[in-house]
Design a protein around this motif. Structure first.
Motif, short mmCIF file in Angstrom:
data_model
loop_
_atom_site.label_atom_id
_atom_site.label_comp_id
_atom_site.label_asym_id
_atom_site.label_seq_id
_atom_site.Cartn_x
_atom_site.Cartn_y
_atom_site.Cartn_z
N VAL A 30 23.83 35.33 23.99
CA VAL A 30 22.78 35.40 24.76
C VAL A 30 22.97 34.79 26.26
CG1 VAL A 30 20.42 34.01 25.36
CG2 VAL A 30 21.03 34.83 23.00
N SER A 49 19.29 29.32 21.46
CA SER A 49 18.87 30.08 21.09
C SER A 49 19.85 30.37 19.92
CB SER A 49 19.94 32.01 21.74
OG SER A 49 19.83 32.28 20.52
N CYS A 50 21.15 29.28 20.11
CA CYS A 50 21.74 29.63 18.41
C CYS A 50 22.19 27.71 18.89
CB CYS A 50 23.69 30.14 18.81
SG CYS A 50 24.45 29.76 20.04
#
Length: 55
Positions: A30, A49-50
Motif C-alpha cells: 500500500v 493496512s497491515c
C-alpha cells in the motif's frame, strides 16, 4: 490503482511541493506518504493496512 495519500502518515501534514515522499509499504505494498521533516527525523510510521511499523 490505489489512491495516493496526500497527508504524511506520521504527522498528518498535507504533502505539497518538494520534499515529501511516497513509497510502497515493505510488507503489503500500500502506498505510504511521508513529509520531508518526518523522513529526516526518522519518525515512526505505521501502515494503516497491515500494521507494519518503520522509521
Amino acid at each position: 490503482m490505489k489512491d495516493v495519500p496526500e497527508k504524511c502518515i506520521s504527522c498528518g501534514v498535507t504533502l505539497l511541493g518538494i520534499g515529501g515522499v511516497r513509497f510502497p509499504c515493505p510488507s503489503c505494498g500500500v502506498i505510504i506518504a511521508r513529509c520531508n521533516r518526518c523522513k529526516k527525523q526518522s519518525n515512526i510510521y505505521t501502515c494503516r493496512s497491515c500494521g507494519f511499523t518503520g522509521p
